[in-house]
Design a protein around this motif. Structure first.
Motif, short mmCIF file in Angstrom:
data_model
loop_
_atom_site.label_atom_id
_atom_site.label_comp_id
_atom_site.label_asym_id
_atom_site.label_seq_id
_atom_site.Cartn_x
_atom_site.Cartn_y
_atom_site.Cartn_z
N GLY A 47 42.33 44.49 29.36
CA GLY A 47 42.64 44.39 30.78
C GLY A 47 42.01 43.17 31.41
O GLY A 47 42.63 42.46 32.23
N THR A 48 40.76 42.89 31.04
CA THR A 48 40.07 41.71 31.56
C THR A 48 40.78 40.42 31.16
O THR A 48 41.00 39.52 31.98
CB THR A 48 38.62 41.68 31.04
N VAL A 49 41.15 40.34 29.88
CA VAL A 49 41.80 39.13 29.39
C VAL A 49 43.20 38.99 29.99
O VAL A 49 43.63 37.88 30.36
CB VAL A 49 41.85 39.14 27.85
N ALA A 50 43.93 40.08 30.12
CA ALA A 50 45.26 40.01 30.73
C ALA A 50 45.18 39.51 32.17
O ALA A 50 46.01 38.68 32.60
CB ALA A 50 45.92 41.39 30.70
N ASN A 51 44.20 39.99 32.92
CA ASN A 51 44.04 39.52 34.29
C ASN A 51 43.70 38.04 34.34
O ASN A 51 44.17 37.31 35.23
CB ASN A 51 42.94 40.32 35.00
N ALA A 52 42.90 37.58 33.36
CA ALA A 52 42.53 36.16 33.34
C ALA A 52 43.71 35.28 32.99
O ALA A 52 43.86 34.17 33.53
CB ALA A 52 41.39 35.94 32.35
N VAL A 53 44.56 35.76 32.09
CA VAL A 53 45.70 34.94 31.64
C VAL A 53 46.91 35.08 32.56
O VAL A 53 47.57 34.09 32.89
CB VAL A 53 46.08 35.34 30.19
N LEU A 54 47.19 36.32 33.00
CA LEU A 54 48.41 36.60 33.75
C LEU A 54 48.20 36.82 35.23
O LEU A 54 49.16 36.84 36.01
CB LEU A 54 49.08 37.87 33.17
N GLY A 55 46.93 36.99 35.62
CA GLY A 55 46.65 37.39 36.99
C GLY A 55 46.76 38.89 37.12
O GLY A 55 47.20 39.58 36.20
N PRO A 56 46.31 39.44 38.26
CA PRO A 56 46.37 40.90 38.45
C PRO A 56 47.80 41.41 38.48
O PRO A 56 48.75 40.65 38.74
CB PRO A 56 45.67 41.11 39.79
N VAL A 57 47.95 42.69 38.19
CA VAL A 57 49.28 43.31 38.24
C VAL A 57 49.79 43.26 39.67
O VAL A 57 49.08 43.67 40.61
CB VAL A 57 49.20 44.78 37.77
N PRO A 58 51.00 42.73 39.89
CA PRO A 58 51.53 42.65 41.26
C PRO A 58 51.69 44.03 41.89
O PRO A 58 52.01 45.01 41.20
CB PRO A 58 52.90 41.98 41.08
N GLU A 59 51.42 44.11 43.16
CA GLU A 59 51.63 45.39 43.87
C GLU A 59 53.12 45.66 43.98
O GLU A 59 53.92 44.77 44.23
CB GLU A 59 51.00 45.32 45.25
N SER A 60 53.48 46.94 43.80
CA SER A 60 54.90 47.30 43.86
C SER A 60 55.34 47.41 45.31
O SER A 60 54.53 47.59 46.22
CB SER A 60 55.11 48.62 43.14
#
Length: 382
Positions: free
Chosen positions: A369-382
């Protein structure tokens, strides 16, 4: 090297006994303290030996190759001294007193983990109630408290829901002589038995105002204390599991030379191409660990600024090393054969010890989760 070979030999020779008896590594800790190892990371001007984080990772890897559980237990003390040093080198002197106390012989333990708390440093189930004088009383249950029989100072985290600016996460230190803490006799685990990381119950345990280090908002923080804990914990933890892998590879090579094949006219297994390939595969995995650990340790020592990528790098390191060590141990067991399935085998113990790597923060899910946020940014709000 700080730890002499004869000391490591004695520690290695005691490891199986501690494991079999499910006993704390008392003699190991006493000998390590006697050579100054508990003040290894304390700066020389504060009474320590002044080892850098890079140097300490190398010592921890050597110690873990001798006795993984002893190295893991001592690791938690080192996490606090290295955290204090990281803060100090960055101009934050809030934990200089900790370095001085470690130099004087106090033993620090890590009392943050809680059952069901996957927020780790960013939340807490423990109550932190203000005492009206700047201190706090902590009530809650901490798990995996390594050094339970031996610590004299316990770093804890709790949540203050009573102050005017609540909620706040309170980081503080307890003194064992002040009471309010009880260690349960519940450490009966698959591996890492000599750490005796018992459940610790806090029953109004008091931290005076001078022992309250931070009051932070819940959630992720870029505070120097949080960075220091995370950097010290992940890098030193990786060093322990790299040591397990290193020892497993040694045992695999010994087994390959010792075992002989009736099918191949009594020749040693070290001449068998399948065994040679298996040992080589383990070595290739193992050889990648030290450069990764040392690169990040050197960056911490040299004040390299990775900005918001630090947590990605540190979490990734922990996952890669602990998972790689499991691969190396598994290959070593396959090379050593059925004898490693017996409890008296060192590889059997290493196999049980290395499994603990999956439970330490950051666990696999959190790290991804940490790495995904660093690479992709946080999950967009729906």
């Amino acid at each position: 090297m700080l730890l002499p070979d004869d000391l490591l030999t004695r520690i290695h020779d005691r490891a199986a006994g501690y494991d079999a008896a499910n006993a704390f590594c008392t003699e190991d800790l006493e000998e390590l303290a006697a050579v100054g190892y508990l003040r290894a990371a304390v700066p020389a001007d504060l009474g320590g030996l002044g080892l850098s984080l890079l140097e300490l990772t190398r010592e921890q890897t050597r110690l873990a190759a001798a006795a993984p559980a002893t190295a893991l237990a001592v690791n938690m003390h080192h996490v606090w001294t290295v955290t204090a040093r990281i803060m100090r080198t960055r101009g934050d002197h809030a934990l200089d007193w900790l370095l001085a106390e470690a130099a004087a012989g106090e033993v620090f333990a890590f009392g943050n983990s809680e059952a069901g708390n996957d927020l780790v440093l960013f939340g807490s189930r423990t109550q932190a109630v203000p005492d009206g004088a700047g201190g706090y009383r902590f009530t809650g249950t901490k798990i995996f408290t390594s050094l339970s029989p031996a610590w004299t100072r316990l770093g804890v985290l709790g949540r203050d829901d009573d102050s005017a600016d609540a909620p706040k996460l309170v980081h503080a230190f307890l003194r064992r002589e002040d009471g309010g803490t009880t260690a349960a006799d519940d450490w009966d685990t698959l591996g890492m038995r000599a750490t005796q990381s018992s459940t610790t119950r806090l029953e109004g345990a008091h931290a005076s105002a001078d022992r309250v280090v931070r009051r932070l908002d819940p959630g992720p923080q870029a505070d120097p204390l949080i960075f220091g804990i995370f950097a010290a914990f992940e890098i030193l933890l990786a060093s322990v599991y790299a040591g397990i892998g290193a020892r497993a590879l040694e045992l695999a090579a010994e087994a390959a030379h010792r075992r002989t094949s009736m099918k191949n006219d009594g020749r040693p297994y070290s001449a068998d191409p399948d065994i040679r390939r298996r040992v080589a595969a383990a070595a290739i995995v193992q050889d990648a660990l030290a450069p990764q650990i040392e690169a990040l340790a050197r960056d911490v020592d040299d004040l390299v600024d990775h900005g918001d990528q630090w947590f990605r790098l540190l979490a990734g390191l922990k996952v890669r090393v602990t998972e790689a060590a499991r691969v190396v141990v598994d290959e070593a067991i396959r090379v050593a054969g059925g004898g490693s399935y017996f409890n008296g085998s060192e590889l059997s113990r290493l196999y049980r010890d290395v499994l603990a790597g999956m439970f330490h923060p950051s666990d696999d899910e959190s790290a991804h989760g940490t790495v995904a946020n660093a690479v992709l940014g946080p999950v967009p709000e729906s």
